[in-house]
Design a protein around this motif. Structure first.
Motif, PDB file in Angstrom:
ATOM      1  N   THR A 296      -9.493 -11.447   5.965  1.00 32.21           N
ATOM      2  CA  THR A 296      -8.882 -11.511   4.658  1.00 32.21           C
ATOM      3  C   THR A 296      -8.625 -10.083   4.153  1.00 32.21           C
ATOM      4  O   THR A 296      -7.559  -9.801   3.591  1.00 32.21           O
ATOM      5  CB  THR A 296      -9.791 -12.279   3.678  1.00 32.21           C
ATOM      6  OG1 THR A 296     -10.116 -13.518   4.237  1.00 32.21           O
ATOM      7  CG2 THR A 296      -9.105 -12.504   2.357  1.00 32.21           C
ATOM      8  N   LYS A 297      -9.573  -9.182   4.360  1.00 34.93           N
ATOM      9  CA  LYS A 297      -9.422  -7.794   3.907  1.00 34.93           C
ATOM     10  C   LYS A 297      -8.314  -7.127   4.693  1.00 34.93           C
ATOM     11  O   LYS A 297      -7.509  -6.358   4.134  1.00 34.93           O
ATOM     12  CB  LYS A 297     -10.728  -7.016   4.081  1.00 34.93           C
ATOM     13  CG  LYS A 297     -11.766  -7.415   3.075  1.00 34.93           C
ATOM     14  CD  LYS A 297     -13.025  -6.595   3.312  1.00 34.93           C
ATOM     15  CE  LYS A 297     -14.148  -7.118   2.448  1.00 34.93           C
ATOM     16  NZ  LYS A 297     -15.388  -6.444   2.685  1.00 34.93           N
TER      17      LYS A 297
ATOM     18  N   ASP B  48      -0.827  -6.278   3.513  1.00 31.06           N
ATOM     19  CA  ASP B  48       0.100  -6.682   2.465  1.00 31.06           C
ATOM     20  C   ASP B  48       0.382  -5.498   1.550  1.00 31.06           C
ATOM     21  O   ASP B  48       1.516  -5.311   1.113  1.00 31.06           O
ATOM     22  CB  ASP B  48      -0.470  -7.863   1.641  1.00 31.06           C
ATOM     23  CG  ASP B  48      -0.371  -9.180   2.385  1.00 31.06           C
ATOM     24  OD1 ASP B  48       0.447  -9.295   3.329  1.00 31.06           O
ATOM     25  OD2 ASP B  48      -1.112 -10.139   2.049  1.00 31.06           O
ATOM     26  N   LYS B  49      -0.588  -4.701   1.286  1.00 32.34           N
ATOM     27  CA  LYS B  49      -0.416  -3.543   0.401  1.00 32.34           C
ATOM     28  C   LYS B  49       0.445  -2.512   1.082  1.00 32.34           C
ATOM     29  O   LYS B  49       1.282  -1.879   0.461  1.00 32.34           O
ATOM     30  CB  LYS B  49      -1.774  -2.923   0.058  1.00 32.34           C
ATOM     31  CG  LYS B  49      -2.523  -3.720  -0.954  1.00 32.34           C
ATOM     32  CD  LYS B  49      -3.787  -2.958  -1.296  1.00 32.34           C
ATOM     33  CE  LYS B  49      -4.663  -3.738  -2.180  1.00 32.34           C
ATOM     34  NZ  LYS B  49      -5.903  -3.099  -2.472  1.00 32.34           N
ATOM     35  N   GLU B  50       0.277  -2.338   2.321  1.00 33.38           N
ATOM     36  CA  GLU B  50       1.066  -1.335   3.055  1.00 33.38           C
ATOM     37  C   GLU B  50       2.510  -1.763   3.130  1.00 33.38           C
ATOM     38  O   GLU B  50       3.411  -0.932   3.081  1.00 33.38           O
ATOM     39  CB  GLU B  50       0.519  -1.159   4.470  1.00 33.38           C
ATOM     40  CG  GLU B  50      -0.769  -0.422   4.537  1.00 33.38           C
ATOM     41  CD  GLU B  50      -1.259  -0.295   5.960  1.00 33.38           C
ATOM     42  OE1 GLU B  50      -0.519  -0.560   6.935  1.00 33.38           O
ATOM     43  OE2 GLU B  50      -2.429   0.047   6.098  1.00 33.38           O
ATOM     44  N   THR B  51       2.764  -2.999   3.310  1.00 33.94           N
ATOM     45  CA  THR B  51       4.135  -3.453   3.391  1.00 33.94           C
ATOM     46  C   THR B  51       4.800  -3.399   2.022  1.00 33.94           C
ATOM     47  O   THR B  51       6.010  -3.184   1.938  1.00 33.94           O
ATOM     48  CB  THR B  51       4.213  -4.891   3.922  1.00 33.94           C
ATOM     49  OG1 THR B  51       3.439  -5.731   3.198  1.00 33.94           O
ATOM     50  CG2 THR B  51       4.065  -4.948   5.370  1.00 33.94           C
TER      51      THR B  51
END
Length: 164
Positions: free
Chosen positions: A152-153, A159-162
């Motif tokens: 999950t992490k 997701d944050k990087e994208t």
């Protein structure tokens, strides 16, 4: 009226000059001849009638004998048909009993086969249940491990990087 034997016996001729009256005797003899001829004709007719009746009686006796023989033959035939029908009925009953035994045996065999299949299916269901339970427990264990938290992490960081 015809003469009777008693009339002939009791007839007395009157005596004439030379004995009985010839005309009277001749008349009497003529009457006897007529009556005797009538009796002979009647006797012949009766004889012919008796022969005819005897022939008819013989014919009817033959018919009666033939009918009696026919009745006996019919009775014997009926008895033979009855015996034959009885034998056939017994054969039908025996055949039906054989078929019933065969059907029962087939049913028992099929029943045993079905029972064995049921037992096999129960075993397979038990094995399937056990495996499924183990799979679910394994999946549950996997869900309860920290690895999911890490996944999950990682997903969140990806997701944050994208997004950036």
């Amino acid at each position: 009226m015809p003469l009777t034997p008693l009339d002939i016996h009791n007839k007395e001729f009157t005596r004439g000059f030379r004995g009985y009256d010839e005309d009277e005797v001749n008349e009497f003899l003529d009457q006897i001849i007529k009556d005797y001829e009538a009796v002979l004709r009647e006797k012949k007719e009766m004889f012919e009638r008796v022969q005819d009746l005897d022939g008819k009686l013989e014919h009817y006796n033959k018919i009666e004998e033939t009918l009696n023989k026919s009745i006996l033959v019919a009775q014997e035939s009926a008895e033979e048909v009855r015996r034959s029908a009885q034998k056939e009925a017994q054969l039908i009953v025996k055949e039906a009993e054989k078929n019933a035994d065969r059907i029962i045996n087939d049913a028992l065999t099929k029943s045993r086969k079905v029972m064995m299949e049921i037992e096999e299916l129960k075993k397979q269901a038990s094995v399937y249940r056990m495996r499924f339970k183990m799979l679910v427990e394994a999946q549950l264990e996997m869900l309860q491990t920290d690895d999911w938290d890490e996944i999950t992490k990682v997903n969140e960081s990806l997701d944050k990087e994208t997004v950036e």
